[in-house]
Structures are given as structure tokens and as C-alpha cells.
Design an enzyme around this catalytic site. Structure first.
Site, PDB file in Angstrom:
ATOM      1  N   MET A   1       8.191  -8.163   3.154  1.00 50.38           N
ATOM      2  CA  MET A   1       7.172  -7.501   2.345  1.00 50.38           C
ATOM      3  C   MET A   1       6.400  -8.563   1.577  1.00 50.38           C
ATOM      4  O   MET A   1       6.958  -9.564   1.145  1.00 50.38           O
ATOM      5  CB  MET A   1       7.850  -6.539   1.357  1.00 50.38           C
ATOM      6  CG  MET A   1       6.915  -5.924   0.315  1.00 50.38           C
ATOM      7  SD  MET A   1       7.810  -4.920  -0.911  1.00 50.38           S
ATOM      8  CE  MET A   1       8.564  -6.222  -1.911  1.00 50.38           C
ATOM      9  N   ASN A   2       5.076  -8.335   1.394  1.00 45.43           N
ATOM     10  CA  ASN A   2       4.333  -9.163   0.450  1.00 45.43           C
ATOM     11  C   ASN A   2       3.442  -8.297  -0.437  1.00 45.43           C
ATOM     12  O   ASN A   2       3.974  -7.433  -1.131  1.00 45.43           O
ATOM     13  CB  ASN A   2       3.611 -10.333   1.124  1.00 45.43           C
ATOM     14  CG  ASN A   2       2.726  -9.990   2.288  1.00 45.43           C
ATOM     15  OD1 ASN A   2       3.208  -9.590   3.346  1.00 45.43           O
ATOM     16  ND2 ASN A   2       1.418 -10.158   2.128  1.00 45.43           N
ATOM     17  N   ASP A   3       2.137  -8.462  -0.455  1.00 40.26           N
ATOM     18  CA  ASP A   3       1.267  -7.896  -1.491  1.00 40.26           C
ATOM     19  C   ASP A   3       1.467  -6.393  -1.719  1.00 40.26           C
ATOM     20  O   ASP A   3       1.525  -5.619  -0.754  1.00 40.26           O
ATOM     21  CB  ASP A   3      -0.201  -8.080  -1.114  1.00 40.26           C
ATOM     22  CG  ASP A   3      -0.560  -9.488  -0.727  1.00 40.26           C
ATOM     23  OD1 ASP A   3       0.270 -10.393  -0.895  1.00 40.26           O
ATOM     24  OD2 ASP A   3      -1.690  -9.692  -0.235  1.00 40.26           O
TER      25      ASP A   3
ATOM     26  N   GLN B   1       2.189  -4.625   1.833  1.00 43.05           N
ATOM     27  CA  GLN B   1       2.118  -5.355   3.083  1.00 43.05           C
ATOM     28  C   GLN B   1       3.520  -5.462   3.676  1.00 43.05           C
ATOM     29  O   GLN B   1       4.443  -5.948   3.020  1.00 43.05           O
ATOM     30  CB  GLN B   1       1.537  -6.741   2.847  1.00 43.05           C
ATOM     31  CG  GLN B   1       0.046  -6.743   2.562  1.00 43.05           C
ATOM     32  CD  GLN B   1      -0.760  -6.401   3.797  1.00 43.05           C
ATOM     33  OE1 GLN B   1      -0.958  -7.229   4.671  1.00 43.05           O
ATOM     34  NE2 GLN B   1      -1.213  -5.154   3.881  1.00 43.05           N
TER      35      GLN B   1
ATOM     36  N   GLU C   1      -8.228 -14.620  -3.040  1.00 45.26           N
ATOM     37  CA  GLU C   1      -7.649 -13.448  -2.395  1.00 45.26           C
ATOM     38  C   GLU C   1      -7.425 -12.339  -3.416  1.00 45.26           C
ATOM     39  O   GLU C   1      -7.467 -12.557  -4.627  1.00 45.26           O
ATOM     40  CB  GLU C   1      -6.285 -13.788  -1.763  1.00 45.26           C
ATOM     41  CG  GLU C   1      -6.328 -14.794  -0.646  1.00 45.26           C
ATOM     42  CD  GLU C   1      -4.984 -14.867   0.082  1.00 45.26           C
ATOM     43  OE1 GLU C   1      -5.004 -14.672   1.296  1.00 45.26           O
ATOM     44  OE2 GLU C   1      -3.948 -15.114  -0.557  1.00 45.26           O
TER      45      GLU C   1
END
Length: 575
Positions: free
Chosen positions: A58-60, A77, A236
Site C-alpha cells: 500500500m502507498n498513498d 494505492q 506529487e
């Protein structure tokens, strides 16, 4: 999303993608649909009050909003097939209190092979400006970046069931500038002009574009915010949010509505994440206080303000649909692109990355630093095991509080506070230190404060991961002057198995740091020394209930396990 671009660029350019209908959805055979992915939340490194994915990477945080029924929606994400970045979908979880999360089925899938659903946001369309919701006022529209081998475009998908399932708009993309570095749209409603506003990153141009739309489908460029603050390599994950101003950052009831300033002009915060290029290396988020008139954002000054002085707080997003008169609620990704794909939770526990605590955010104009984003943990009291503290000393002075966690604390999660008073403005002496120890391995996580000077954190005493990764920076510090209005200092910390977050002086400064100990940290020592005469020190420690249950979690349901955390860091489970 820069790292994903780098990781996938070579691969994607070798693939032959075919144009398909904009409403199509491609699902790999190994990716489940219509059911939550199960996860084992009992691991020794798995946080118990923070959100983490059921499995894999998992990220953002993405698309966060509060629905009309009082449910918080967190999308993120998500790679559902591996413990590294790539194959991006939108995972989904819901909560009534921002701590007890229910894993939901994947919300948005890639549109065709070798495409990915990158970061974005979600809004509620109560007036049906989009035309998708003729018979309801709670329709949800997600706005996200579709990434493929040659281009990044902005698409929308709509939901008639409060954001649980989505249909992609047949007219996608809704915004394209023929660029492979154009991503991460964050959308809000601007009431004065009755229009939607999007902030989106022209990543490699160090530019945030501002677009407006009457219906979420057709977008017109309005202005740019460019080359400001820390540039790094790319911009970003921009966020733009209206936010309250405090009248007094030293008030005892900091977030009381009576302490919110009555300003002629609504204040906004524009958050921009950069990666790589952070002062400590890797990824970081910065913010700009300012004003917004519906088409143009104007920062109050040219200063670069960093939201977190640790190394593990990135791509934070604010929940949509929180009234602008209230503290705005945010969650960030608690990791760093320099090492997020190699941390040991992948091979040991089949997941990587957690989210930060939910935080309440306001602005203040502080004498020493000017405009400051104040962040404090969302109310933790519902997680207290008992109303009484686990340990307390209201007059510690030049003394020490030592606590060995009782075996009944299954979660391994604690909240601790230190309040210091009557600190002299001149000739200040003394230190405050805290240490979390493992009685089995001798590992230590430390922090401290040189009164009137600097606050520091040190994770170098954790053995398992830093020893082989030089990018896992071990030590962090921030200047932390004494509040001259109150001659005081305060510290709040929350530790949760493999993550520590600290908040100084009511959230004027904060830090997030992850760590991966071989043995369980089961002893806390808080000590003060060499203080000026008359300085008061009050300490309180509260144990926190875990919110994930034990065993295998699927949605809200977990198999019945009795869990006991051993002092050697392993977990025994009995069916």
C-alpha cells in the site's frame, strides 16, 4: 507516484496496449472482486490502531471523504498481488471513528492490461452537477489518474451506493495534456463560484495546475502555482483545503471553536509532496498557507514549510466533506520511497506500509515561526483501556518513571504525555528523555528534548533493519523553543508496535517514524534531569485497545483467537 513511474516505465513501454471502451475494467485472474481480501493482523510488527492493508503493498491515501451517514471512506494505492509497488488499484476501507476500520472490496480496477489507477480524490455531488445522480443527493465521484505506457490522464468514475462500487465514465478521459507526468488530482467544491476546482501536478515541471469545472466532466485551466518551496525531482499529490485559523496557539483548549479566529478571508493550505529530494532523503510533504479566490492560490510568503520532521510521512490527504469551520482531518502514508519496498514486514508478515494516525489540522500564526500547520491526533480516548492512566506521576521533577508493560496489553500500543511548566525564559537548563526498550534483545527507541533548544528522535538502537539499509536514516531533530506565553512545553507520543508518532507543544511540530524491532518493546522509561528549580513535570501513560481483533480478518469478521504477546516478541494464538 514517481517511484511507480520509474519502476514501471521500462516494463510498460514493452507492452502493446489496445484501445478499449472507457467504461471497461480489466481484472487479473489473481485479483479478487466483490469480496474483501483477508488479512492476518496478529503479527508482531503489525500496528493495532493504525490502518494497514490486509495483504501486500500500500502507498498513498486516496479519495478520502465523510459520507452523509457519518462513515469515513479511505481509499489507497494498492497492489493486491505483491509486496512491492506496481499493479495499482484503489483499495478501500471504512470506519465510524477513524480507528476501527473495515476492509472493503477493491473499489477501482485498471481499465485495461498494463494500465494502473494512480492517486486521486473523491467528492460528493449533492446537486447532481455531473448528471450521474438524478434521484439522489449522495452520489460520489472519484477523480483519479490513469497511467499507461505513454500518458497520464485524469478520469472519473461514479458511485450510487456511497462509494462502495464505481462505474467509469464513458467519456473518459476528462482531462489530458499529452504528458506522461501529469497526475494526482485533488478536487473540491468552491461555493462562491458554484464550481468544482482541481489541483493537479505537472510533476516534472514543478507546477500545480488549477482547473475549474461546472460538472466534473469538462475542465478549464485557470492558473498555475509553480517553482515554490522545496523542488526535489518532482511535485506529487497536491491538496488544497480551506482550514480554520486559531486565535491563540497557546490556549489551553486549543481546538475549541471559541479559539478559532474570525477572519475576513478564508485561509487555505496547499500541500505538495516531493519525491525524491527531501532534506533527509527520499519523499516528504511541504505546505503553503495562503488564500484562494476560486481560480488562483496566493501563498502568504515564499517559505518552505515541512509538515513532519521525521522521515515517514508522505502524500497526506484531507477528508472531503469536513466543514471548513472545523479542524480538517488528514491521513498520510507512513513510509518513505527510499526503503518502503524492502522493509521486513513483507517477508515476515506479507504486508508493507501503514497509514499515519488520523490528525486534526488547523492554522496558527505563531510569533517565532509565523504561519504554522498544527496537527494533533484524532481523539484517542475511545481506545483507552480504562479511564485511569496505566502509569502517572504529576510531580516527576528530576526523576524517572519506569514502566514494564503488563502482559494484559495485547495491542502493544501506548499513548504517553509529558507536560512541563514554569520553564525560565533565560538560562534554561535540563533535559527530558524517553526510551522504549526490549527486555529480550536490548533494542531501544529513544527521544528527548534539550529544554529551549532541540527535540530529537533516534531509531538506531533497533537492530533488524537499519543494519543493512543505509537509507533508513536513524536520527531526526527539530528546533523547539519554549512557548514564551506559557513558559511551558508539552509532548504527546503514540507507539504502536512498529510506528511512533510524536506531537510537540499541542501539535506545532510533529514527527512520524517507523521501526522494525526483533524483540517486542515492552519497557518505557521517561526521565528528566538538571532542570531549573521550580520546573514542573507531569507524566501520564495510557494503554490503548487494539482495533483489529486477532487472527484472520475479512471485512469486519475475524476468526476466534485468544492472543498472548510473549516477551520475546512472538505471538501465541490459541483457537
Amino acid at each position: 507516484m514517481l517511484s511507480l513511474c520509474i519502476l514501471w516505465a521500462v516494463y510498460l513501454f514493452t507492452q502493446n496496449t489496445q484501445a478499449q471502451n472507457a467504461t471497461s475494467t480489466y481484472v487479473e485472474p489473481d485479483v479478487p472482486t466483490g469480496t474483501p481480501i483477508p488479512g492476518d493482523y496478529s503479527g508482531a510488527l503489525r500496528p493495532q490502531i493504525h490502518f494497514s492493508p490486509p495483504q501486500h503493498f500500500m502507498n498513498d491515501p486516496n479519495g478520502m471523504f465523510l459520507d452523509a451517514e457519518g462513515t469515513y471512506h479511505l481509499y489507497y494505492q494498492y497492489n493486491p498481488t505483491a509486496n512491492v509497488a506496481g499493479n495499482q488499484h484503489w483499495g478501500h476501507a471504512t470506519s465510524e471513528d477513524l480507528y476501527h476500520w473495515t476492509n472493503q472490496p477493491i473499489a477501482i480496477y485498471p481499465s485495461y492490461p498494463n494500465s494502473q489507477i494512480f492517486s486521486g480524490s473523491a467528492v460528493i455531488d449533492p446537486n447532481n452537477t455531473s448528471g450521474f445522480f438524478p434521484n439522489q443527493t449522495n452520489g460520489v465521484v472519484a477523480i483519479y489518474t490513469l497511467n499507461n505506457a505513454t500518458e497520464q490522464t485524469q478520469e472519473i468514475a461514479y458511485s450510487s451506493d456511497n462509494g462502495f462500487t464505481f462505474t467509469k465514465y464513458e467519456g473518459n478521459p476528462v482531462l489530458s495534456v499529452n504528458s506522461s507526468q501529469f497526475r494526482d488530482p485533488k478536487v473540491l467544491w468552491y461555493d462562491q463560484t458554484q464550481s468544482w476546482v482541481m489541483v493537479v501536478s505537472y510533476a516534472s515541471d514543478f507546477t500545480i495546475g488549477i482547473f475549474i469545472s461546472p460538472d466534473l466532466k469538462t475542465w478549464t485551466h485557470a492558473s498555475n502555482f509553480t517553482n515554490a518551496g522545496l523542488l526535489g525531482i518532482q511535485y506529487e499529490c497536491p491538496n488544497l483545503v480551506a482550514i480554520p485559523m486559531l486565535s491563540n496557539a497557546s490556549a489551553p483548549s486549543l481546538l475549541s471553536p471559541s479559539n478559532f479566529a474570525s477572519t475576513a478571508e478564508q485561509m487555505y493550505v496547499l500541500v505538495i509532496s516531493i519525491n525524491p529530494g527531501a532534506p533527509l532523503g527520499g519523499s516528504i510533504s511541504q505546505y503553503f498557507p495562503g488564500t484562494f479566490n476560486g481560480t488562483h492560490f496566493s501563498a502568504v510568503d515564499a517559505a518552505a514549510r515541512v509538515a513532519d520532521f521525521g522521515k515517514d510521512n508522505y502524500a497526506g490527504q484531507f477528508f472531503y466533506n469536513i466543514p471548513s469551520s472545523e479542524p480538517q482531518i488528514s491521513i498520510a502514508w507512513a513510509s518513505n520511497w527510499q526503503y518502503s519496498q524492502v522493509v521486513p514486514t513483507g517477508p515476515l508478515e506479507n504486508f508493507r506500509s501503514v497509514m499515519s494516525l488520523p490528525r486534526r489540522n488547523v492554522l496558527a500564526n505563531i510569533t517565532t515561526v509565523g504561519y504554522d500547520l498544527i496537527s494533533t491526533p484524532y481523539d484517542l480516548t475511545p481506545l483507552y483501556t480504562t479511564p485511569e492512566p496505566l502509569a502517572q506521576n504529576v510531580s516527576l521533577g528530576n526523576g524517572t518513571l519506569m514502566l514494564s508493560y503488563p502482559s494484559s496489553i495485547y495491542s502493544g500500543a501506548l499513548s504517553f504525555t509529558v507536560n512541563m511548566s514554569s520553564i525560565p525564559a533565560a538560562n534554561t537548563t535540563g533535559t527530558l528523555n524517553f526510551t522504549f526498550l526490549s527486555s529480550t534483545t536490548g533494542e531501544a527507541l529513544r527521544g528527548g528534548y534539550f529544554l529551549g533548544n532541540s527535540f530529537w528522535l533516534d531509531r538506531s538502537g533497533i537492530q533488524s533493519f537499519p543494519s543493512y539499509n543505509p537509507l533508513f536514516t536513524s536520527q531526526f531533530s527539530v528546533n523547539s523553543p519554549i512557548d514564551t506565553q506559557t513558559n511551558s512545553f508539552s509532548l504527546q507520543g503514540v507507539i504502536d508496535r512498529s510506528i511512533l508518532e510524536v506531537f510537540l507543544d499541542g501539535g506545532q511540530r510533529s514527527a512520524t517514524t517507523t521501526f522494525f524491532a526483533q524483540g517486542m518493546l515492552d519497557t518505557l522509561i521517561i526521565a528528566a534531569g538538571d532542570l531549573n528549580p521550580g520546573v514542573g513535570v507531569s507524566v501520564s501513560v495510557q494503554d490503548l485497545k487494539g482495533t483489529w481483533g486477532s487472527g484472520i480478518v475479512t471485512g469486519k469478521i475475524s476468526s476466534t483467537y485468544s492472543q498472548r504477546i510473549r516477551r520475546d516478541g512472538w505471538i501465541d494464538t490459541e483457537c
